[in-house]
Every structure is written in structure tokens, then in C-alpha cells.
Design a protein around this motif. Structure first.
Motif, PDB file in Angstrom:
ATOM      1  N   ILE A  22     -59.003 -12.303  19.461  1.00 44.20           N
ATOM      2  CA  ILE A  22     -59.854 -11.111  19.605  1.00 44.20           C
ATOM      3  C   ILE A  22     -59.401 -10.006  18.658  1.00 44.20           C
ATOM      4  O   ILE A  22     -60.219  -9.355  17.989  1.00 44.20           O
ATOM      5  CB  ILE A  22     -59.833 -10.625  21.067  1.00 44.20           C
ATOM      6  N   LYS A  23     -58.089  -9.801  18.579  1.00 46.21           N
ATOM      7  CA  LYS A  23     -57.570  -8.782  17.664  1.00 46.21           C
ATOM      8  C   LYS A  23     -57.876  -9.141  16.214  1.00 46.21           C
ATOM      9  O   LYS A  23     -58.202  -8.261  15.403  1.00 46.21           O
ATOM     10  CB  LYS A  23     -56.062  -8.623  17.869  1.00 46.21           C
ATOM     11  N   ALA A  24     -57.775 -10.428  15.894  1.00 48.69           N
ATOM     12  CA  ALA A  24     -58.095 -10.858  14.530  1.00 48.69           C
ATOM     13  C   ALA A  24     -59.560 -10.589  14.209  1.00 48.69           C
ATOM     14  O   ALA A  24     -59.895 -10.123  13.108  1.00 48.69           O
ATOM     15  CB  ALA A  24     -57.774 -12.342  14.365  1.00 48.69           C
ATOM     16  N   MET A  25     -60.436 -10.864  15.167  1.00 51.25           N
ATOM     17  CA  MET A  25     -61.859 -10.598  14.958  1.00 51.25           C
ATOM     18  C   MET A  25     -62.116  -9.110  14.750  1.00 51.25           C
ATOM     19  O   MET A  25     -62.937  -8.713  13.910  1.00 51.25           O
ATOM     20  CB  MET A  25     -62.669 -11.103  16.153  1.00 51.25           C
ATOM     21  N   GLN A  26     -61.425  -8.282  15.504  1.00 48.59           N
ATOM     22  CA  GLN A  26     -61.595  -6.837  15.347  1.00 48.59           C
ATOM     23  C   GLN A  26     -61.154  -6.378  13.961  1.00 48.59           C
ATOM     24  O   GLN A  26     -61.815  -5.536  13.331  1.00 48.59           O
ATOM     25  CB  GLN A  26     -60.807  -6.106  16.433  1.00 48.59           C
ATOM     26  N   GLN A  27     -60.049  -6.935  13.488  1.00 46.39           N
ATOM     27  CA  GLN A  27     -59.573  -6.576  12.153  1.00 46.39           C
ATOM     28  C   GLN A  27     -60.520  -7.096  11.070  1.00 46.39           C
ATOM     29  O   GLN A  27     -60.773  -6.415  10.070  1.00 46.39           O
ATOM     30  CB  GLN A  27     -58.167  -7.143  11.932  1.00 46.39           C
ATOM     31  N   LEU A  28     -61.046  -8.300  11.270  1.00 45.77           N
ATOM     32  CA  LEU A  28     -61.988  -8.852  10.297  1.00 45.77           C
ATOM     33  C   LEU A  28     -63.295  -8.058  10.277  1.00 45.77           C
ATOM     34  O   LEU A  28     -63.937  -7.938   9.229  1.00 45.77           O
ATOM     35  CB  LEU A  28     -62.275 -10.324  10.620  1.00 45.77           C
TER      36      LEU A  28
END
Length: 208
Positions: free
Chosen positions: A112-118
Motif C-alpha cells: 500500500i505504501k509503495a502504491m502511494q509513493q508510485l
């Protein structure tokens, strides 16, 4: 939308049971299913806590950092449009490392954090970027060395050999991951070579 689909399925099931005079069977099955769900969840807690603790120990010992370092070149190839030192890379590596150990519960927050950063890198906020699609594909079909959750479920149901699925699970997830990568590359190349849309403009009216 998903909630609506589930609600319709439940209502249709109850209506069908009422028409056929089996409403008590549905009611009993609902209570039995709820009881089984609670039992399975409690059975999973101990195993998941154990493996979460093992993962924490591996993190403190630097094992996850080494795994992330080994995966670095692979992740760089799979996500060419993400800067090397961007925070998204760290979350992607953590997500993949957790999935390798079959710790989906630990991998989800990192994903989820990776998606937010992407999403911060995404120029079109209304459409998923290629990197986001790649992460979703890899997270869904991730290579799993130790299928922790499956082993826990098999132990909960008193399997004679709960770990016998390790080899087949590893092979299945390798094939699934390769298929996901191939499909992702194909769609990426297709999008790159797709001609841009030409908007048709109406002909101006002729003045008399």
C-alpha cells in the motif's frame, strides 16, 4: 460494487432457500461457517505470530536487507520508470521480501505504501501508471518460498504433512510470476507503440 454483489448473492441464496423450504439449512450453515471461521483464525494466530517474529529477527539480523540488495537489480529492471533512490523502491523491495517468505499480512502494508509513493510519480492521477500495474501483478503472483499461511491452515486441519506443499507452491508461484512479468512487458510495449488518439474536430459552419 463488490459489497453489492455479495449482498445480492446472500439475498438470492436466502430467497432460493425460502422457496424450497430449506431456510433452516441455510441458517445452520451460516452459523457453522461463522464458527469455523473463528476457529481457523485462532489457529492461524499462533503460526502467523511466530513467522512475524521470525521476520522481525531476520530484519534485525540484516537478512531482509540482503534479500532486498539481491532483488535490487531485478526491481530496477521491472520498474525502469521509478528513480533508484525513490522511497517507492524501498517499499517495493520490502513487499517482495515479505511475499517471498509467505507473509502476506506483512507484505500488504508495504504494498500500500509503495502504491502511494508510485501515485506521487504518476503524471495521470486518474489512471494507474505502468509501475503501479507491474507492482499489482507481481504482488498478486509473487514467488513464495515458504507458504506460511497455507502451512498454518493445513496444521489447523491436522494435516499429516503440512509442509509437503512447499515445492509445488514454489513451482506454481514461479510460473505465475513469469506469466505476470511476460504479460506486463507485453502490455507495456503495446502501450508504448500504440499511436496517439487523434481527436476529431467538427468542421466549422459555412457562412452564407
Amino acid at each position: 460494487m463488490i459489497n453489492l454483489i455479495w449482498l445480492l448473492m446472500i439475498l438470492i441464496g436466502f430467497a432460493f432457500a425460502a422457496v424450497n423450504g430449506n431456510i433452516e439449512v441455510v441458517t445452520q450453515a451460516a452459523f457453522d461457517g461463522a464458527a469455523t471461521g473463528v476457529t481457523v483464525c485462532f489457529g492461524l494466530i499462533s503460526v502467523l505470530v511466530f513467522w512475524m517474529g521470525m521476520m522481525k529477527m531476520a530484519e534485525d539480523a540484516g537478512l531482509l536487507a540482503r534479500i532486498a540488495k539481491l532483488l535490487g537489480p531485478v526491481v530496477g529492471f521491472l520498474f525502469p520508470d521509478v528513480p533508484k533512490n525513490h522511497p517507492a523502491m524501498g517499499y517495493i523491495l520490502s513487499n517482495m521480501s515479505a511475499n517471498l517468505l509467505g507473509l502476506g499480512n506483512a507484505a500488504t502494508p508495504m504494498g500500500i505504501k509503495a502504491m502511494q509513493q508510485l501515485q506521487e510519480l504518476n503524471p495521470d492521477k486518474q489512471t494507474a501508471s505502468p509501475a503501479m500495474c507491474t507492482l499489482l501483478a507481481l504482488n498478486t503472483a509473487s514467488i513464495t518460498i515458504i507458504p506460511t499461511t497455507l502451512i498454518a491452515i493445513r496444521l489447523n486441519y491436522h494435516s499429516a504433512n503440512a509442509t509437503e506443499i512447499v515445492g509445488t507452491t514454489l513451482m506454481a508461484t514461479i510460473i505465475a510470476t513469469l506469466a505476470a512479468i511476460i504479460a506486463d512487458r507485453w502490455y507495456r510495449n503495446r502501450a508504448l507503440h500504440k499511436p496517439p488518439r487523434i481527436q476529431k474536430s467538427g468542421n466549422p459552419g459555412m457562412k452564407g
